[in-house]
Write a protein that holds these residues in place. Structure first.
Motif, PDB file in Angstrom:
ATOM      1  N   ILE A 141       8.594  -1.285   5.629  1.00  0.00           N
ATOM      2  CA  ILE A 141       7.230  -1.612   6.073  1.00  0.00           C
ATOM      3  C   ILE A 141       6.219  -1.050   5.081  1.00  0.00           C
ATOM      4  CG2 ILE A 141       5.525  -1.289   7.902  1.00  0.00           C
ATOM      5  CD1 ILE A 141       7.874  -1.107   9.874  1.00  0.00           C
ATOM      6  N   ALA A 142       6.435   0.195   4.649  1.00  0.00           N
ATOM      7  CA  ALA A 142       5.523   0.820   3.693  1.00  0.00           C
ATOM      8  C   ALA A 142       5.478   0.036   2.385  1.00  0.00           C
ATOM      9  CB  ALA A 142       5.954   2.261   3.430  1.00  0.00           C
ATOM     10  N   GLY A 143       6.642  -0.352   1.879  1.00  0.00           N
ATOM     11  CA  GLY A 143       6.687  -1.114   0.635  1.00  0.00           C
ATOM     12  C   GLY A 143       5.971  -2.442   0.744  1.00  0.00           C
ATOM     13  N   SER A 144       6.117  -3.112   1.880  1.00  0.00           N
ATOM     14  CA  SER A 144       5.466  -4.407   2.085  1.00  0.00           C
ATOM     15  C   SER A 144       3.958  -4.266   2.242  1.00  0.00           C
ATOM     16  CB  SER A 144       6.054  -5.099   3.323  1.00  0.00           C
ATOM     17  OG  SER A 144       7.439  -5.327   3.158  1.00  0.00           O
ATOM     18  N   LEU A 145       3.500  -3.120   2.747  1.00  0.00           N
ATOM     19  CA  LEU A 145       2.062  -2.877   2.868  1.00  0.00           C
ATOM     20  C   LEU A 145       1.441  -2.499   1.527  1.00  0.00           C
ATOM     21  CD1 LEU A 145       1.909  -0.790   6.178  1.00  0.00           C
ATOM     22  CD2 LEU A 145       1.056  -3.117   5.858  1.00  0.00           C
ATOM     23  N   VAL A 146       2.185  -1.745   0.731  1.00  0.00           N
ATOM     24  CA  VAL A 146       1.644  -1.208  -0.516  1.00  0.00           C
ATOM     25  C   VAL A 146       1.715  -2.231  -1.654  1.00  0.00           C
ATOM     26  CG1 VAL A 146       2.016   0.540  -2.302  1.00  0.00           C
ATOM     27  CG2 VAL A 146       2.131   1.170   0.113  1.00  0.00           C
ATOM     28  N   ALA A 147       2.785  -3.019  -1.699  1.00  0.00           N
ATOM     29  CA  ALA A 147       3.003  -3.941  -2.815  1.00  0.00           C
ATOM     30  C   ALA A 147       1.818  -4.873  -3.088  1.00  0.00           C
ATOM     31  CB  ALA A 147       4.280  -4.755  -2.585  1.00  0.00           C
ATOM     32  N   PRO A 148       1.147  -5.438  -2.063  1.00  0.00           N
ATOM     33  CA  PRO A 148      -0.004  -6.301  -2.369  1.00  0.00           C
ATOM     34  C   PRO A 148      -1.172  -5.545  -2.997  1.00  0.00           C
ATOM     35  CG  PRO A 148       0.816  -6.718  -0.148  1.00  0.00           C
ATOM     36  CD  PRO A 148       1.488  -5.468  -0.635  1.00  0.00           C
ATOM     37  N   GLN A 149      -1.315  -4.249  -2.716  1.00  0.00           N
ATOM     38  CA  GLN A 149      -2.422  -3.479  -3.268  1.00  0.00           C
ATOM     39  C   GLN A 149      -2.134  -3.032  -4.693  1.00  0.00           C
ATOM     40  OE1 GLN A 149      -4.510  -0.756  -0.648  1.00  0.00           O
ATOM     41  NE2 GLN A 149      -3.119  -1.248   1.034  1.00  0.00           N
ATOM     42  N   LEU A 150      -0.872  -2.879  -5.017  1.00  0.00           N
ATOM     43  CA  LEU A 150      -0.462  -2.577  -6.383  1.00  0.00           C
ATOM     44  C   LEU A 150       0.138  -3.865  -6.946  1.00  0.00           C
ATOM     45  CD1 LEU A 150       1.259   0.845  -5.581  1.00  0.00           C
ATOM     46  CD2 LEU A 150      -1.117   0.453  -6.263  1.00  0.00           C
ATOM     47  N   THR A 151       1.120  -3.765  -7.781  1.00  0.00           N
ATOM     48  CA  THR A 151       1.939  -4.921  -8.148  1.00  0.00           C
ATOM     49  C   THR A 151       3.388  -4.510  -7.988  1.00  0.00           C
ATOM     50  OG1 THR A 151       1.838  -4.260 -10.483  1.00  0.00           O
ATOM     51  CG2 THR A 151       0.287  -5.961  -9.758  1.00  0.00           C
ATOM     52  N   LEU A 152       4.224  -5.428  -7.605  1.00  0.00           N
ATOM     53  CA  LEU A 152       5.620  -5.118  -7.308  1.00  0.00           C
ATOM     54  C   LEU A 152       6.390  -4.899  -8.605  1.00  0.00           C
ATOM     55  CD1 LEU A 152       7.786  -4.756  -5.202  1.00  0.00           C
ATOM     56  CD2 LEU A 152       8.111  -7.243  -5.159  1.00  0.00           C
ATOM     57  N   THR A 153       6.737  -3.647  -8.868  1.00  0.00           N
ATOM     58  CA  THR A 153       7.564  -3.262 -10.009  1.00  0.00           C
ATOM     59  C   THR A 153       8.545  -2.186  -9.537  1.00  0.00           C
ATOM     60  OG1 THR A 153       6.075  -1.487 -10.725  1.00  0.00           O
ATOM     61  CG2 THR A 153       5.674  -3.686 -11.650  1.00  0.00           C
ATOM     62  N   PRO A 154       9.636  -1.954 -10.288  1.00  0.00           N
ATOM     63  CA  PRO A 154      10.597  -0.919  -9.866  1.00  0.00           C
ATOM     64  C   PRO A 154       9.985   0.468  -9.732  1.00  0.00           C
ATOM     65  CG  PRO A 154      11.607  -2.378 -11.467  1.00  0.00           C
ATOM     66  CD  PRO A 154      10.161  -2.753 -11.415  1.00  0.00           C
ATOM     67  N   GLY A 155       8.973   0.778 -10.546  1.00  0.00           N
ATOM     68  CA  GLY A 155       8.348   2.099 -10.476  1.00  0.00           C
ATOM     69  C   GLY A 155       7.051   2.106  -9.693  1.00  0.00           C
ATOM     70  N   MET A 156       6.864   1.120  -8.831  1.00  0.00           N
ATOM     71  CA  MET A 156       5.604   0.947  -8.107  1.00  0.00           C
ATOM     72  C   MET A 156       5.176   2.198  -7.352  1.00  0.00           C
ATOM     73  SD  MET A 156       4.872  -1.864  -5.098  1.00  0.00           S
ATOM     74  CE  MET A 156       6.105  -1.164  -3.984  1.00  0.00           C
ATOM     75  N   LEU A 157       6.116   2.909  -6.750  1.00  0.00           N
ATOM     76  CA  LEU A 157       5.784   4.034  -5.868  1.00  0.00           C
ATOM     77  C   LEU A 157       6.074   5.395  -6.489  1.00  0.00           C
ATOM     78  CD1 LEU A 157       6.995   2.653  -2.410  1.00  0.00           C
ATOM     79  CD2 LEU A 157       4.654   2.876  -3.254  1.00  0.00           C
ATOM     80  N   ASP A 158       6.323   5.432  -7.803  1.00  0.00           N
ATOM     81  CA  ASP A 158       6.653   6.714  -8.436  1.00  0.00           C
ATOM     82  C   ASP A 158       5.508   7.715  -8.281  1.00  0.00           C
ATOM     83  OD1 ASP A 158       9.064   5.684  -9.117  1.00  0.00           O
ATOM     84  OD2 ASP A 158       8.675   5.506 -11.259  1.00  0.00           O
ATOM     85  N   ASN A 159       4.292   7.293  -8.621  1.00  0.00           N
ATOM     86  CA  ASN A 159       3.141   8.192  -8.492  1.00  0.00           C
ATOM     87  C   ASN A 159       2.831   8.473  -7.024  1.00  0.00           C
ATOM     88  OD1 ASN A 159       2.770   8.399 -11.262  1.00  0.00           O
ATOM     89  ND2 ASN A 159       1.349   6.674 -11.343  1.00  0.00           N
TER      90      ASN A 159
END
Length: 293
Positions: free
Chosen positions: A201-219
């Protein structure tokens, strides 16, 4: 005044991204007693699964729902096949395993979908509204409200349900829970499954605000861990409030404190952690652990 309100609103929006991941970390800690550094990688993999299901023709909400179910099964399988082998080892060993798992999941995502930036559609409209002179996107409002709803559900789960109490008992003392007749192995699998589903759920909420990449959530993972420590490892409410606090104070410090600026604002949450932990070692909303001897 308009600038201040805009900074606060933007900080809450950014903090909601951190909060989404922080809630998953709190969930797996409450259920298993571990801090799962692989949570970001699991969330990204789930977002990629939802993206692939979208490409296969499923509607967005259905694609996310199926990805959540797949993630639950994947999280339970990871606990059963990998993490369980290290659960009776030193805690540090299990944490290192989750760091290795993060690297593995990031590599798998890159291998299957490449490092190209992909656009993930949002569940919410792209329109904006004016609030006290600040421009706020409907997507940010929707994400924040979803995070609040998840926070409330987790609080109810751990405080008011038999399953939540059983998960907490297993995390606190697996041996004692087993003597009490609780199915420790299955509960640990359920805990990891829930955390993976929440990560989806978190990934699906965050991905539109960022861009979907393998390191999207590193920071975001670094900030989420900071929020969990600041708010308290056993408090979903604390994790969310701390994440919002970090997002807002970062923005305000970058603009209103000249020597910090945008280059040093990353240090703000860690200074905040230091100050809070000196005063309250258990975090803002955490509970003191009392050892009886």
């Amino acid at each position: 005044m308009g600038t201040f309100v805009q900074l606060v609103v933007d900080g809450l929006s950014t903090g909601s991204i951190y909060a989404a991941l922080a809630l998953a970390i709190v969930l797996v800690n409450q259920a298993t007693g571990l801090i799962n550094f692989a949570q970001g990688g699991m969330a990204v993999l789930s977002a990629y699964i939802a993206y692939s299901l979208l490409g296969a023709g499923l509607p967005l909400i259905l694609a996310i729902g199926v990805a959540v179910l797949i993630s639950f099964v994947l999280g339970a399988a990871i606990e059963r096949l990998l993490i369980r082998r290290f659960e009776r080892s030193e805690t540090d060993t299990a944490i290192v395993v989750t760091i290795g798992l993060l690297t593995l999941l990031t590599g798998v995502s890159a291998w299957l979908w490449s490092y190209n930036n992909l656009q993930f559609p949002s569940l919410f409209p792209l329109a904006s509204v004016d609030i006290f002179g600040a421009v706020v996107s409907v997507r940010s409002i929707g994400t924040t409200l979803t995070i609040v709803a998840i926070m409330i559900l987790l609080q109810v789960l751990f405080r008011g349900t038999k399953l939540g109490l059983a998960l907490r008992a297993v995390a606190d003392n697996p041996a004692s829970a087993a003597f009490s007749g609780l199915p420790v192995g299955r509960l640990l699998m359920v805990g990891w499954g829930f955390a993976a589903a929440l990560g989806a759920i978190a990934g699906s909420l965050v991905a539109p605000q960022l861009t979907l990449t393998p390191g999207m959530l590193d920071n975001a993972l670094v900030y989420a861990l900071a929020a969990v420590i600041l708010g308290g490892l056993n408090s979903p409410v604390g994790a969310v409030v701390a994440a919002w606090l970090i997002g807002v104070l970062e923005n305000l410090a970058a603009v209103y404190v000249p020597f910090i600026g945008h280059d040093l604002k990353i240090a703000v949450p860690f200074v905040l952690i230091f100050v809070v932990l000196v005063i309250r070692p258990q975090g803002l909303f955490g509970r003191k652990v009392v050892a009886r001897v």
